[in-house]
Design a protein around this motif. Structure first.
Motif, mmCIF file in Angstrom:
data_model
loop_
_atom_site.group_PDB
_atom_site.id
_atom_site.type_symbol
_atom_site.label_atom_id
_atom_site.label_comp_id
_atom_site.label_asym_id
_atom_site.label_seq_id
_atom_site.Cartn_x
_atom_site.Cartn_y
_atom_site.Cartn_z
ATOM 1 N N HIS C 429 0.812 -1.224 0.000
ATOM 2 C CA HIS C 429 0.000 0.000 0.000
ATOM 3 C C HIS C 429 0.849 1.280 0.000
ATOM 4 N N ALA C 430 2.098 1.149 -0.403
ATOM 5 C CA ALA C 430 3.010 2.301 -0.417
ATOM 6 C C ALA C 430 2.700 3.211 -1.619
ATOM 7 N N PRO C 431 3.291 4.420 -1.643
ATOM 8 C CA PRO C 431 3.037 5.339 -2.769
ATOM 9 C C PRO C 431 3.344 4.716 -4.142
ATOM 10 N N ILE C 432 4.401 3.916 -4.235
ATOM 11 C CA ILE C 432 4.602 3.081 -5.428
ATOM 12 C C ILE C 432 4.256 1.680 -4.966
ATOM 13 N N PRO C 433 3.033 1.238 -5.223
ATOM 14 C CA PRO C 433 2.605 -0.030 -4.622
ATOM 15 C C PRO C 433 3.412 -1.220 -5.149
ATOM 16 N N ALA C 434 3.764 -2.117 -4.242
ATOM 17 C CA ALA C 434 4.450 -3.352 -4.636
ATOM 18 C C ALA C 434 3.371 -4.378 -4.948
ATOM 19 N N LEU C 435 3.165 -4.666 -6.222
ATOM 20 C CA LEU C 435 2.024 -5.486 -6.640
ATOM 21 C C LEU C 435 2.414 -6.898 -7.033
ATOM 22 N N THR C 436 3.700 -7.177 -7.043
ATOM 23 C CA THR C 436 4.161 -8.517 -7.415
ATOM 24 C C THR C 436 5.074 -9.045 -6.317
ATOM 25 N N TYR C 437 5.338 -10.343 -6.395
ATOM 26 C CA TYR C 437 6.246 -10.947 -5.422
ATOM 27 C C TYR C 437 7.614 -10.277 -5.469
ATOM 28 N N ASP C 438 8.144 -10.135 -6.697
ATOM 29 C CA ASP C 438 9.482 -9.558 -6.809
ATOM 30 C C ASP C 438 9.520 -8.119 -6.302
ATOM 31 N N ALA C 439 8.425 -7.388 -6.519
ATOM 32 C CA ALA C 439 8.388 -5.998 -6.034
ATOM 33 C C ALA C 439 8.532 -5.979 -4.514
ATOM 34 N N ILE C 440 7.880 -6.919 -3.849
ATOM 35 C CA ILE C 440 8.004 -6.993 -2.384
ATOM 36 C C ILE C 440 9.394 -7.457 -1.989
ATOM 37 N N LYS C 441 9.891 -8.422 -2.728
ATOM 38 C CA LYS C 441 11.231 -8.963 -2.464
ATOM 39 C C LYS C 441 12.292 -7.866 -2.541
ATOM 40 N N ARG C 442 12.209 -7.045 -3.590
ATOM 41 C CA ARG C 442 13.226 -6.008 -3.763
ATOM 42 C C ARG C 442 13.148 -4.949 -2.677
ATOM 43 N N ARG C 443 11.953 -4.704 -2.183
ATOM 44 C CA ARG C 443 11.806 -3.649 -1.174
ATOM 45 C C ARG C 443 12.130 -4.130 0.233
ATOM 46 N N THR C 444 11.794 -5.382 0.506
ATOM 47 C CA THR C 444 11.957 -5.859 1.886
ATOM 48 C C THR C 444 13.119 -6.828 2.039
ATOM 49 N N TRP C 445 13.586 -7.348 0.908
ATOM 50 C CA TRP C 445 14.665 -8.336 0.888
ATOM 51 C C TRP C 445 14.193 -9.710 1.323
ATOM 52 N N LEU C 446 12.865 -9.922 1.382
ATOM 53 C CA LEU C 446 12.404 -11.260 1.735
ATOM 54 C C LEU C 446 12.698 -12.207 0.579
ATOM 55 N N GLY C 447 12.860 -13.482 0.915
ATOM 56 C CA GLY C 447 13.089 -14.479 -0.131
ATOM 57 C C GLY C 447 14.478 -14.464 -0.722
ATOM 58 N N THR C 448 15.353 -13.609 -0.189
ATOM 59 C CA THR C 448 16.692 -13.512 -0.777
ATOM 60 C C THR C 448 17.709 -14.326 0.010
ATOM 61 N N GLY C 449 17.269 -14.964 1.050
ATOM 62 C CA GLY C 449 18.212 -15.671 1.930
ATOM 63 C C GLY C 449 18.495 -17.081 1.474
ATOM 64 N N ARG C 450 18.937 -17.882 2.418
ATOM 65 C CA ARG C 450 19.439 -19.193 2.042
ATOM 66 C C ARG C 450 18.360 -20.161 1.602
ATOM 67 N N CYS C 451 17.120 -19.951 1.976
ATOM 68 C CA CYS C 451 16.088 -20.897 1.501
ATOM 69 C C CYS C 451 15.443 -20.400 0.221
#
Lengths: 122, 425, 494
Positions: C429-451
């Motif tokens: 819900h940010a001013p540039i909404p993250a609408l895809t998985y990768d958009a969230i990944k790039r902003r929060t760094w989730l999913g970038t770890g060892r698993c």
């Protein structure tokens, strides 16, 4: 006319390699088994191969949208797809108890399909 | 549920290892046992392993994963094990303090006399086996796909290639076939099957799914979504056999290429890991190098039968309870020594009353200021004098010692603390 | 009646977004169009994340000036836009005595370019500073102004600040052609209709050649992307503390070993010139190349701890051209062409494009003013973009307060990187909404770890579906065509 067929016993995770001597539809001799289950399996596999079935069925108002189910005994191998087809039509309503019968005597096989777990209401 | 500040045994993870540990700990007499589980219900990965084949060793029955799990879940609840669901452990200290968080309970800080690590394992991923190509949607580990298909009710695709002949891979091949997908191929880089032969028979052979040994994925094709993979044959030295390249059109690539014990929390707690297993180094009680921290199941090394995970969990839970009980007894018998009038400090700071039964305990101390006249060093509990020692004088530079003797045990045993004062004689 | 803007920016990479933020300071309406489902999907998305000191570009080039000027702007920018930036310096490491003279050459070049704070370090000093360095190190050039950043965070922060100051961003909007009146650009045609404008700005990255050709500008300029491949290592097992470059070669700055703001070591890139502007495939040959290259600097790396691999494309120009002073291979195009009106043309902005982005934005503003635009400062322009909480970066007391304020921050969705539901929802819900998985990944760094998302992916798909009010079947990795799920189970008869 005797011939030798090679089978892998699937009764347990050991997976023993069996040599089964058959004469027509009759099992004459089994070797390679490490327990009695191997002999039973070989005889069954030659004459009436059967498999356990595990799948899911839909459930209304469940904690999850599906409840896992399985056949309490193995069903005839040629009927697997038909049994699955029957199960696809099923929709249970939560709550479901583990062990409750989902399909009784499925396709006249004498085998009951039962729920693998409780499925509480969401 | 109101959380306690201190537990006897906290079990992290509620797969077969964690459930068995919690149940065993309760049976061994641990009072407060808590399971912390990150998913929304107890059972771990067993809940998505809906196929049968579990419990042949322990129950002599052929059960599906959820049924196997449910037996222990029920037992845990009926024994009064406390449970935190949808809760992630963030940190464990070597002093066995646990930090966790959840939406329902907020930020959680608890201590435990024993901890059983039962976090299980995670799947090896595409980068770990370095499959080149594009990075589209449609490449998943078999376990992630299994959750979608069996628990959430979604299919990741309709034409599937599976890399790896591990059990999860073969079982997913059958499962996806049951749900109407076409499994084009199972590829295995080794020259042999890495899962159980029975699964080759009942998951692949039964449904005419081709298995190719010594084959792997050379590259993933498709910018947005997987459109195909390029398969190749490899020789004994893992070099690509020229001319063996084959494009296999598909929309999904599932990976079943191994499991790795999940020990990020263990590391934080100071647990030493074995580089070979990837799991903690444990003794025959499944205790790690950190006193009171135990580990059981796939977090230690990857098992092939759940029954053995349960067995390990039982042993770890039992020993964790024994440890917790011992710590509790010690806490019960441990009393502080309080530096009273003109005493600067006393060593030891605490004493275990039981130790006085058979032997003397020497209390060493220094005074705060000199007293150049005869004094008593009096040891007393709240109300009664227990013993005293005469000194002609006391000086901060000269350490003084009071000895508690087995004769004092009866008095000391009634005390909650002991205070030592310097008083004029 | 098509929508009308004073400025339309074509392309939402770091240059386009930074420019949007710069233009938002002035009166006039600004639209940024991006063909992908998120900003920051091209060259900005996959690079080494380094803010370069500026000793590398050829002296007197536009690139050198943008690099050195841009570098100096980062401290203020990171303060205003609240993105993480660490000026920890970088090293060019000479291995063996043969490479030593190259350090001097670079140092002289750096001085000519106006780079402050560069010096040569001895072998002994370098070994102290990086314990993992190749023991055959002979010396190093230390540039104290080098820094590291997170290119997604920077680009998102700039774009958000632009949006908060009135800029409009349209995603999934692809440029097709210009609408011309004589030699003047009066609008752009997109897949979502025509848009009128007084100025069109080309910041289309690897596609900047095609965009300028549509305006009839520099038909001889061709971008052949230089693809660079990378490995990312698990920070639990591999820890390199510094930014380590090899001595540069004709092919570019070479394969480096560097750390990221998130603590992961990365190695790469190689540089392969390719034809396909969308081909971000890694290759076995290329990955071997970066592996061997990186071992030259740090021999103790281990492939066992690789947790991710990726490839990025640099918008690399095709060589010398007719315009005096511009060599497409070694310099940027930043111009308002004489023969087309209403057009700001940016081309070939490859590395150090990230470093240069704020300087380029300022340069464009200056050029517009020179071209007669008033560029009157807007009342109420707010240079500050507030950051959002990052659970992982907090100590336990801060985490406790955050969870107390909003319990959704207590639900950890990514186990390796400790990213919470609260953070994910905030990004959706940010001013540039993250609408895809990768958009969230790039902003929060989730999913970038060892698993690599094995745990979080189904959970994030569900959160996205719930928050956007769509079926999980519609949730995608990076936009239309990259949906995770094909259909519900139970629906196919066989």
């Amino acid at each position: 006319m005797e011939e030798i067929q090679k089978l892998i016993c699937i009764s347990c995770p050991k997976g023993c390699s069996l040599e089964v001597t058959v004469d027509g539809d009759t099992v004459v001799k089994v070797s390679g088994e490490t327990c009695k289950k191997g002999v039973d399996y070989a005889e069954k596999e030659i004459t009436d191969p059967r498999r356990m079935i595990a799948t899911t069925v839909r459930v209304k108002n469940g904690f999850h949208p599906l409840v896992p189910v399985y056949s309490l005994q193995p069903v005839p191998k040629p009927l697997i797809r038909d049994v699955l087809k029957e199960l696809r039509k099923v929709e249970l309503a939560a709550p479901v108890k583990q062990g409750s019968i989902v399909l009784e005597n499925v396709l006249g096989t004498g085998v009951n399909i039962i729920a693998s777990r409780d499925m509480p209401v969401s | 549920m109101t959380l306690k500040n201190v537990y006897d045994v906290v079990v992290i993870g509620s797969g077969p290892g964690g459930l068995a540990a919690a149940v065993a700990a309760k049976k061994e007499g641990a009072q407060d046992v808590l399971i912390i589980e990150r998913d929304v219900e107890l059972g771990g990965i067993l809940l998505q392993c809906i196929h049968n084949g579990f419990g042949l060793e322990i129950f002599k029955e052929d059960l599906p994963g959820p049924s196997y799990a449910q037996r222990y879940v029920k037992e845990a609840y009926s024994l009064g094990v406390e449970v935190l669901l949808d809760t992630m452990v963030l940190d464990i200290t070597p002093q066995r303090k646990i930090y966790a968080a959840s939406k329902r309970n907020g930020f959680i800080e608890i201590e435990s006399r024993s901890i059983v690590l039962a976090m299980g394992c995670r799947e090896r991923t595409r980068p770990q086996i370095r499959i080149p190509g594009s990075r589209p949607a449609g490449v998943y580990t078999a376990g992630t796909a299994q959750r979608w298909v069996n628990v959430e009710g979604y299919m990741p695709g309709n034409r599937v290639v599976i890399l790896g002949s591990g059990d999860i891979g073969m079982i997913m091949a059958r499962r996806l076939t049951f749900e109407g997908a076409k499994v084009e191929r199972v590829l295995e880089v080794m020259s042999y099957l890495t899962g159980l032969t029975r699964n080759y028979v009942q998951c692949l052979l039964d449904f005419d799914i081709p298995l190719q040994l010594r084959h792997t994925v050379k590259r993933v094709i498709g910018n947005n979504h997987v459109e195909a993979i390029e398969a190749v044959q490899v020789d004994e030295k893992w070099n690509v056999v020229p001319g063996s390249e084959e494009i296999i059109p598909c929309d999904t690539l599932l990976l079943s290429v191994g499991l790795i014990p999940e020990n990020e929390l263990s590391r934080k707690a100071g647990v030493i890991l074995d580089p070979v297993t990837g799991g903690p180094v444990v003794d025959d009680n499944f205790q790690t190098n950190v006193n009171g921290i135990f580990a059981a199941g796939n977090v230690v090394h990857v098992y092939d039968l759940v029954d053995w995970v349960t067995e390990a969990g039982y042993q770890a839970g039992k020993c964790a309870a024994a440890h917790a009980n011992e710590v509790r007894r010690k806490e019960h018998h441990l009393i502080p020594l309080i530096a009273g009038n003109n005493v600067r400090y006393i060593v030891p700071h605490m004493l275990d009353k039981r130790n006085l039964e058979g032997s003397e305990i020497r209390l060493q101390m220094r005074v705060s200021k000199p007293v150049e006249q005869p004094v008593w060093l009096e040891v007393h509990d709240k109300n009664n004098l227990i013993t005293r020692r005469a000194e002609r004088y006391v000086r901060p530079g000269e350490m003084v010692t009071v000895v508690l003797k087995p004769d004092h045990f009866t008095d000391v045993n009634k005390a909650d603390s002991l205070t030592i004062d310097v008083v004029p004689r | 009646m098509p929508e009308s803007y004073d400025f339309v920016i074509i392309g939402g990479g770091v240059v386009g977004c930074m420019l949007a933020r710069w233009l938002s300071r002035y009166e006039g309406s600004v639209l940024l169009i991006e063909k992908e489902a998120d900003i920051c999907m091209g060259a900005t998305a996959a690079n080494t994340a380094i803010v370069h000191a500026g000793y590398d570009p050829l002296p007197d080039s536009l690139k050198a000036r943008m690099n050195v000027t841009g570098n100096q702007m980062w401290d203020q920018l990171s303060g205003e836009l609240n993105f993480p930036f660490e000026r920890r310096g970088d090293y060019v490491v000479a291995i063996g005595d043969d490479e030593l003279p190259a350090l001097d050459t670079l140092m002289q070049q750096g001085k000519k370019n106006g780079v402050m704070g560069i010096q040569i370090l001895s072998k002994a000093e370098m070994i102290v500073r990086e314990k993992n360095i190749n023991p055959d190190v002979s010396g190093a050039l230390w540039a104290t102004t080098g820094g590291i950043c997170d290119p997604f965070a920077v680009t998102v922060a700039a774009a958000e600040n632009a949006v908060l100051n009135g800029v409009k961003v349209m995603l999934n909007t692809a440029f097709e052609d210009f609408i011309m009146e004589g030699s003047r650009i009066v609008g752009v045609k997109t897949n979502r209709g025509d848009i009128k404008c007084r100025w069109a700005i080309n910041s289309a990255g690897v596609y900047s050649d095609q965009v300028m050709h549509k305006a009839g500008v520099r038909p001889e300029f061709i971008i052949k992307p230089r693809r660079g491949e990378y490995f990312v290592f698990d920070r639990a097992d591999i820890t390199i503390d510094n930014v380590l470059f090899p001595v540069p070669s004709e092919k570019g700055k070479g394969i480096l070993v560097t750390t990221t703001l998130h603590g992961n070591t990365i190695i790469g890139p190689n540089a392969n010139i390719i034809d396909d502007k969308e081909n971000r495939e890694t290759t076995k040959v290329g990955l071997n190349e970066i592996w061997e290259g990186a071992q030259k600097l740090v021999p103790s790396l281990s492939l066992k701890y690789v947790i991710a691999m990726f490839a990025g494309l640099r918008p690399y120009g095709n060589g010398p051209c007719k315009t005096p002073g511009i060599d497409y291979q070694h310099d940027y195009i930043i111009e308002i062409p004489e023969d087309v009106q209403g057009f700001v043309n940016l081309g070939g902005i490859e590395s150090p494009g990230l470093t240069s982005a704020p300087a380029i934005a300022q340069e464009v503003v200056d050029m517009l003013r020179d071209a007669g635009e008033e560029m009157k400062e807007k009342k109420g322009w707010d240079p500050i973009r507030r950051g959002r909480p990052r659970f992982r970066d907090m100590d336990h007391e801060e985490q406790k307060r955050l969870v107390h304020m909003d319990p959704r921050y207590g639900r950890v969705i990514c186990r390796c990187e400790n990213v919470t539901e609260g953070e994910i929802v905030a990004e959706i819900h940010a001013p540039i909404p993250a609408l895809t998985y990768d958009a969230i990944k790039r902003r929060t760094w989730l999913g970038t770890g060892r698993c690599q998302a094995g745990f979080d992916m189904p959970r994030v798909v569900k959160i996205l579906a719930d928050e956007l009010g769509v079926s999980p079947l519609e949730v995608s990795k990076k936009g239309q065509g990259s949906e995770f799920l094909a259909r519900p189970t139970k629906q196919v008869e066989n």
